[in-house]
Every structure is written in structure tokens, then in C-alpha cells.
Design an enzyme around this catalytic site. Structure first.
Site, mmCIF file in Angstrom:
data_model
loop_
_atom_site.group_PDB
_atom_site.id
_atom_site.type_symbol
_atom_site.label_atom_id
_atom_site.label_comp_id
_atom_site.label_asym_id
_atom_site.label_seq_id
_atom_site.Cartn_x
_atom_site.Cartn_y
_atom_site.Cartn_z
ATOM 1 N N TYR A 161 -8.369 7.198 0.474
ATOM 2 C CA TYR A 161 -7.059 7.604 -0.065
ATOM 3 C C TYR A 161 -7.028 9.129 -0.136
ATOM 4 O O TYR A 161 -7.402 9.799 0.816
ATOM 5 C CB TYR A 161 -6.818 6.923 -1.412
ATOM 6 C CG TYR A 161 -5.392 6.975 -1.883
ATOM 7 C CD1 TYR A 161 -4.349 6.541 -1.049
ATOM 8 C CD2 TYR A 161 -5.063 7.475 -3.134
ATOM 9 C CE1 TYR A 161 -3.030 6.602 -1.463
ATOM 10 C CE2 TYR A 161 -3.746 7.533 -3.566
ATOM 11 C CZ TYR A 161 -2.725 7.098 -2.715
ATOM 12 O OH TYR A 161 -1.425 7.158 -3.130
ATOM 13 N N LYS B 155 0.272 -20.581 7.782
ATOM 14 C CA LYS B 155 0.327 -20.020 9.130
ATOM 15 C C LYS B 155 -0.649 -18.847 9.242
ATOM 16 O O LYS B 155 -1.347 -18.687 10.254
ATOM 17 C CB LYS B 155 1.748 -19.551 9.424
ATOM 18 C CG LYS B 155 2.017 -19.270 10.887
ATOM 19 C CD LYS B 155 2.348 -20.544 11.634
ATOM 20 C CE LYS B 155 2.800 -20.252 13.047
ATOM 21 N NZ LYS B 155 3.321 -21.425 13.736
#
Length: 750
Positions: A37, A92
Site C-alpha cells: 500500500y 460460479k
């Protein structure tokens, strides 16, 4: 509890749902976080701002698919809304990850207007490498997919349309071949005129079907030109100049029935009205348009039947398509999933169904016979080879059709795909590629066994080795024919071959001072293919020997030890397992041969194992294991591995780091080696682990395999004068092929 309650419990168990986000880079230190970060993240951000394509280099975009739905047409449930569809979309994502190692964000949009959906999805293009549209009602789904394909520069694929089309298309290619009918001459009848039916009909035409031979029926009957004004523009595409009629009328004389409608609407009489050797794809779920048994019983001739169910042959399951299609599209950085890519997927699946099926797949489906024919026209979803068959075909089609932004080298791409299925496949590919460069003759002692015959077929077919099956010629040929394998194996029959007398003479010469008479030697080579094969290799008539599939390890090892013996620079053989983890591989020795080795045996086993590691392109770092760290415990047991290290350090031929004695965690944890034992000879975690005795080795590798999640390859026999490997009883065909590959590389190095 019933299935519904089990499913509720499965989904609510903490943590709720089926997917999570995990990190792929270290986050253990302040520096790690500053790279992940602020402030370090600024550098890749600026690079992407300058060149958007750099997003594929610096972020997960290239392996991230958005599964998008508004929940308006969930299979079997209908319009249940966006929020209620979330478990399906998570599922899925599970399939994407499980079958093709693709990451997924599921996006449930509480929107009904196609324009709103198009705007929302198009705005997410910077996030995703591809978009999978799911469970969106027709006809809106046609417009949504078409517009998004035009507006977005990443592949967009509506699985409800194209998934069934591609998988059933593969089945149609093979079914037509079995029925000896040309695709262009098939009369095809569709029951159902929704998104899936229309896309499937279009795809069959793309494969070679004549559009004039396609009749489509909706709930009102055959879609005819006289009804053209009554139906939407998508159905109108299949309006035909034929008399009006119902589904029964349409099916008269038809070669193919494609059901994408509702269960139970076809009866035996309708099946009997079809042409000879009919093809019936009854894909309504959960109940097909006609039951499997009813369709089969309706005819005397061959009925090739497919359904959407897993409890019958030829399941048309979309999971055979979308994960692998997206895998190929993502890896080629395709801008679209076009017709060429879809056809390539179907043709690759059709071709795979014609190949010999791995044991693991057969076992996963209850040991039912899986062999190309009327009851096996498409592969099974759990077949790991689908990834290697379909993804490269799709990627190649993307490159050939001009929608790829990345050129892939076929061999390098195959290795990348292997790595996605686990380190063991990646490691074995190294060895098998070496084997293919110079195949050697490998004698398979238990040549009449079905697995050995299938392994011989694969070894020949893949160019890994020149297999020689030992055993009764008639039996081997009969089994080969029964298995439907299209090859003529090389067979050496000890009872019929003239080599038996010569081998008996040689065995007698080698063992006459061990109490074996000439008569006994003759009986051994004719009765026991382990002895026959051992002499065959010793005499140079074969380069390597594989045995042990139907024998206890000691009884299988005894003949090659007696006949071939250990190498000139070796006094001992040893059994080594290669254990692979996600990002690490270790070789464990000895796990099969030497019960209580002394320091000389340990030193010798270490050298042989290091040599084996190098055949896998692994530079060895060896650790002599104990429950002591560098003298922390003083007794004969801990002194033995320490003395073995001294022997190795004093051996000028040893050109790899080795140290010990040390505990197992010391050997494999880099922080312990660097911080506590920085004086160690090892410059990194050990990858060759030498156990102090057979008991420890056997326990250790099995714990790592069962509790540590390691995949085990072996045992590989080292220290022999010529290549010999002893299988474990009950090994699968892939294990035989793998060890044969190792044996070929051993022979190349002789």
C-alpha cells in the site's frame, strides 16, 4: 436432513458463503505493507496511468472475471432477484477457481433495464479481465451481451447462451460420427426457443449444420414463416417455410432432438418416429424432456442420449466450457470470445472424448466404463485434461482470429497450465519433456494388467518411451482390443519367445553360487516376468524396468536387486518420494528400502537423492534429519547423521550443500536457519530430506502427504546399476506413466 437443509448448513457454516479474498504476496513486515500500500503502491499506479496495459503486469486484472447477474432467470428458480441469486454467482466463482484457477468477483445488479445493466457493467472494465453474464432473462440477454461485446475491450460471454451450445456441440460432433451421419445432412429439432436454444442452434450451424434443416419449437409449436410476426426477432431467425405443427410433428424423421425446455414432453412414440440411430439431447433440468431409460427402450437401434444430469451418461455440463474458455481467453488477453474460439473449444472437447480416460476420472464416477461410444461422447467435468485440451485450443483460435493481444508459445503455455494444477504436474512435465527428447525401451513386467496396457498406449502416444509389455501375447492383445486402444503394442512373451533360454542361462550364471540351478533359472524367467524383465534390462535388450503394480514391494524389488544389482559407485539402493506443495518441492529418502542405515548408507543415499533432484531441474540442498540440532543431544542415534555429514563434506564429488543433524523444522524454515543457525552450510531451506531410518521416512512422507496436503510421486528407486522403478500396488495409469518417464531420463543419463 434432506438436500435442502444440508445446502443451507453448507452455506451458513462460518464463514458464511463459499468464497473469500486472500493475499498473494507477503504481508508480514512493515516493509511488506509499505510495498503493498502506501507509499510503495504509487509506483505501479503511475506506470498504469502512463500505460493502461501495465495493469495486467501489476494487478490481478488478467486473472479476474466478473460474474454478473440481475437474478432474472436463475436456472430452475426463475426471477428471484439480484440478492437471492448471490449464492449461485458465488458458486460460479467456485467453479472458475476449482477448474481453471481463475479468480472471480460476483456482481449482483438490482437493475432490470438493459441500458442500466450495460452502463453498469461497461463502467467496470478497468477492474476485470473478462465478464461472464449469468442468469439474465431473454430476450434482454441478447442485447446486453451484444452491446457489451461492442463497447468493452475485454471478453464478454453469456454462459446461459453459449455454454450449452459449446458442450452439446462437442457431443453432436461425436454423436454424428458414431451414427455415421454428416453434420450438414442432419435434421435437427429444438424444443425450446429461449436464449440457450437460439444460441445452440446458431452454434450448430457454425459447426456445419444446414440452417434449413433446423426446426425450432416453442410452446405454441413449430416456428414457421406464417408465425413470424408473432415471435420476437431472435426466434424469427429460425422461422421456416414448413406447415404448422406441434413438437411431435417436428420430430418425425428427425436425426437430432435438442431439448432446452421442460421435462416430460417427449414420449416413446415420438422417439420411435425419428430417423435411424437418433441423437437425443434432453437437457431440461432437473427432469429431462424424456427419461434416459424411456428413450433407450423406445428403439432397437442405437440411441445416443445426453441429458443435463450427472447420474446418466453424457452429461451436458457447462463447467466443461466456461472455466477453460475464459482461461484461454484471459491468457491470450483476448478482446472477445468469438465464434472461432467457441468452435475450437467444442472440437477440443470432442477430441478429448476419444482418448483413454485416466483412472482417477473413472474412480470419481463410480468405476463405470468410460470409453468412446454412444454412452461417452463428451468428457467428464472432473477430467483434469480438459484444461490442457480446451484452454490452448481457445488461446490459439484467439491468436489466429486476430483478437489476442498476447502471443503464447505452445510449450511454455502448457507448462503454465500444468503449474496451475499443482507443483507435481509442473515438476513431472520437466521430466516427461526430457524423456520425449530421447525415448528409451521400458519393459513393463506386469504386461497383462489392464493399467500397464493403458500406460503403454499413453507412453507410445505421447512419445515418452518405447514400452515393451511382458506377458502372454494372446491375453495382452485381447485386452488391448477390448479397451479399444488403437495401437499395436510390442509384446515379449516369456513362454513363446526365444529369449527365454538365453535369459535362463544368464540368470543361472549370475545366481548359481546363490543356490539357483539351471532348471530353476528356466522356471523363474518363464514364470516370473520380474526375473525375465530384470535379465532383459541387464542384458541390454531393454533400457529400464517397471514392476510392482500387483506385487508387494519387497517381492517386486528382490529380482532386480539379485539380477541387476546396485551401481558401481553404490552399495545400497533406496526409495525416494518427491513431495510437492504449492510453491515448494522436497525429496524424502529413504522411505522404502533400508531399515536401519548407518552413516555410510545415509551418505550414499543422500548423494543418489541429490542426483535424482537434479533430473527434475532442482538444485539440491540436503539435510540429515534427527530430533537433535547440531549436537544439542548426544547419543548414537544423533551422532550417526552427524558422521554422515562428515563423510559427505570429505567427499570431493559432493558439489551441493549438506548439513545436519537437524530437526525437520530447522531444515525447512528459512528464518530458523538464518537467525538461529546462521552457521549452517545450507543457504536456503532444504529440499532433500534424509531420514535417520526407514520408520521415520515412511511416517514422515505419509504425514506430509495426508496432513500437509503434499502430492507424492514415487517411490523412485535410486542407486541401481540400471534404471528400475518399483510401483506401489494399485497405482494409477498416470503413476506408471510418470515413473516410466523418470526411468527414461535415468536411462538417458546412463
Amino acid at each position: 436432513m434432506g438436500l435442502d437443509d444440508d445446502a443451507r448448513e453448507y452455506h451458513r457454516e462460518d464463514p458464511p458463503g463459499k468464497i473469500e479474498i486472500s493475499t498473494t504476496k507477503p504481508t508480514n513486515t512493515q516493509r511488506d505493507l509499505s510495498l503493498a500500500y502506501s507509499p510503495g503502491v504509487a509506483a505501479p499506479c503511475l506506470d498504469i496511468a502512463e500505460d493502461p496495459e501495465a495493469a495486467y503486469e501489476y494487478t490481478a486484472k488478467g486473472n479476474l472475471v466478473g460474474v454478473v447477474s440481475n437474478g432474472s432467470a436463475v436456472l430452475g428458480l426463475g426471477d428471484i432477484g439480484a440478492q437471492a441469486s448471490k449464492p449461485v454467482m458465488e458458486g460460479k466463482g467456485v467453479l472458475f477457481k476449482r477448474f481453471a484457477d481463475i479468480d472471480v468477483f460476483d456482481i449482483e445488479l438490482d437493475q432490470q433495464d438493459p441500458e442500466d445493466i450495460i452502463t453498469s457493467v461497461a463502467a467496470m472494465e478497468p477492474t476485470f479481465g473478462g465478464i461472464n453474464l449469468e442468469d439474465i432473462t431473454a430476450p434482454e440477454c441478447f442485447e446486453i451481451e451484444s452491446r457489451l461485446r461492442e463497447e468493452m475491450d475485454v471478453p464478454v460471454f453469456h454462459d446461459d447462451q453459449h455454454g450449452t451450445a459449446i458442450i452439446s456441440g462437442a457431443a453432436l460432433i461425436n454423436a454424428a460420427d458414431i451414427a455415421d451421419k454428416a453434420l450438414s445432412e442432419l435434421k435437427i429439432v429444438f424444443s425450446g426457443a429461449g436464449a440457450s436454444a437460439i444460441a445452440t442452434a446458431r452454434f450448430y450451424v457454425s459447426l456445419g449444420a444446414d440452417p434449413d434443416n433446423v426446426l425450432m419449437c416453442d410452446s405454441s409449436g413449430i416456428i414457421t414463416e406464417s408465425r413470424a410476426d408473432e415471435v420476437n426477432e431472435f426466434k424469427r431467425e429460425f422461422a421456416r417455410d414448413v406447415p404448422e405443427g406441434d413438437l411431435a410433428t417436428a420430430m418425425e424423421g428427425a436425426d437430432v432432438f435438442v431439448g432446452l425446455s421442460v421435462g416430460g414432453i417427449v414420449d416413446g412414440e415420438m422417439v420411435r418416429s425419428m430417423a435411424a440411430d437418433p441423437i437425443i439431447f434432453a437437457m431440461a433440468n432437473p427432469d429431462p424432456e424424456i427419461a434416459y431409460e424411456d428413450a433407450k427402450d423406445a428403439r432397437e437401434d442405437t440411441v445416443i442420449m445426453a441429458t443435463g444430469r450427472s447420474d446418466y451418461p453424457n452429461q451436458v455440463n457447462n463447467v466443461l466450457g466456461f472455466p477453460f474458455i475464459f482461461r484461454g481467453a484471459l491468457d491470450a488477453r483476448a478482446t472477445d470470445i468469438n465464434e472461432e474460439m467457441k468452435r475450437a473449444a467444442a472440437e477440443a472437447l470432442a477430441d478429448l472424448a476419444r482418448q483413454d480416460v485416466p483412472d482417477a476420472v473413472v474412480k470419481a464416477y463410480g468405476d463405470q466404463p468410460l470409453q468412446f461410444g454412444a454412452d461417452y461422447v463428451i468428457p467428464k467435468p472432473l477430467d483434469p485434461r480438459v484444461l490442457f485440451q480446451v484452454a490452448p485450443a481457445v488461446a490459439e483460435a484467439a491468436m489466429d482470429s486476430g483478437v489476442a493481444r498476447s502471443e503464447l508459445d505452445a510449450d511454455e503455455y502448457a507448462e503454465r497450465l500444468e503449474a496451475r494444477l499443482g507443483k507435481s504436474r509442473e515438476m513431472m512435465r520437466v521430466v516427461l519433456n526430457k524423456a520425449r527428447s530421447e525415448p528409451k525401451r521400458v519393459a513393463l513386467a506386469e504386461g497383462t494388467d489392464e493399467k500397464m496396457i493403458r500406460a503403454a498406449y499413453q507412453l507410445r502416444e505421447q512419445g515418452i518411451a518405447e514400452p515393451v509389455l511382458l506377458g502372454d501375447q494372446d491375453s495382452i492383445e485381447a485386452t488391448t482390443e477390448e479397451l479399444g486402444l488403437g495401437f499395436d503394442p510390442e509384446v515379449v512373451d516369456p513362454d513363446a519367445d526365444g529369449m527365454a533360454d538365453r535369459y535362463a542361462d544368464r540368470l543361472h550364471e549370475l545366481r548359481k553360487r546363490k543356490g539357483i540351478t539351471r532348471t530353476e533359472a528356466g522356471e523363474l524367467v518363464r514364470r516370473d516376468t520380474n526375473y525375465f524383465g530384470s535379465v532383459m534390462v541387464e542384458e541390454g535388450d531393454a533400457d529400464a524396468l517397471l514392476t510392482g503394480l500387483t506385487h508387494h514391494y519387497p517381492s517386486a524389488l528382490r529380482p532386480p536387486l539379485q539380477v541387476i544389482g546396485t551401481a558401481e559407485d553404490a552399495d545400497y539402493a533406496a526409495g525416494v518420494y518427491m513431495l510437492t506443495f504449492k510453491n515448494r518441492v522436497v525429496f524424502c529418502a529413504d522411505a522404502t528400502v533400508n531399515q536401519e542405515p548407518d552413516e555410510e548408507v545415509l551418505a550414499e543415499v543422500t548423494k543418489h537423492t541429490a542426483e535424482l533432484a537434479r533430473s527434475f531441474n532442482v538444485e539440491p540442498r540436503a539435510a540429515m534429519l534427527s530430533y537433535s540440532n547440531f549436537g544439542s543431544v548426544e547419543n548414537e542415534g544423533t551422532a550417526k547423521p552427524r558422521r554422515a555429514v562428515d563423510l559427505l563434506h570429505g567427499d570431493a564429488a559432493v558439489d551441493f550443500p549438506v548439513d545436519g543433524e537437524m530437526q525437520a523444522d530447522t531444515a525447512v524454515v528459512e528464518d530458523i536457519l538464518e537467525e538461529t543457525y546462521d552457521f549452517s552450510e545450507l543457504d536456503g531451506p532444504a529440499n532433500v530430506l534424509v531420514f535417520p531410518n526407514l520408520e521415520a521416512g515412511n511416517i514422515g512422507y505419509k504425514l506430509l502427504q495426508r496432513l500437509g496436503g503434499a502430492e507424492a510421486i514415487g517411490p523412485m528407486l535410486v542407486g541401481m546399476d540400471k534404471p528400475v522403478h518399483v510401483l506401489q500396488r494399485g497405482d494409477e495409469v498416470k503413476d506408471i506413466v510418470n515413473l516410466a518417464g523418470v526411468a527414461v531420463v535415468d536411462a538417458q543419463n546412463e
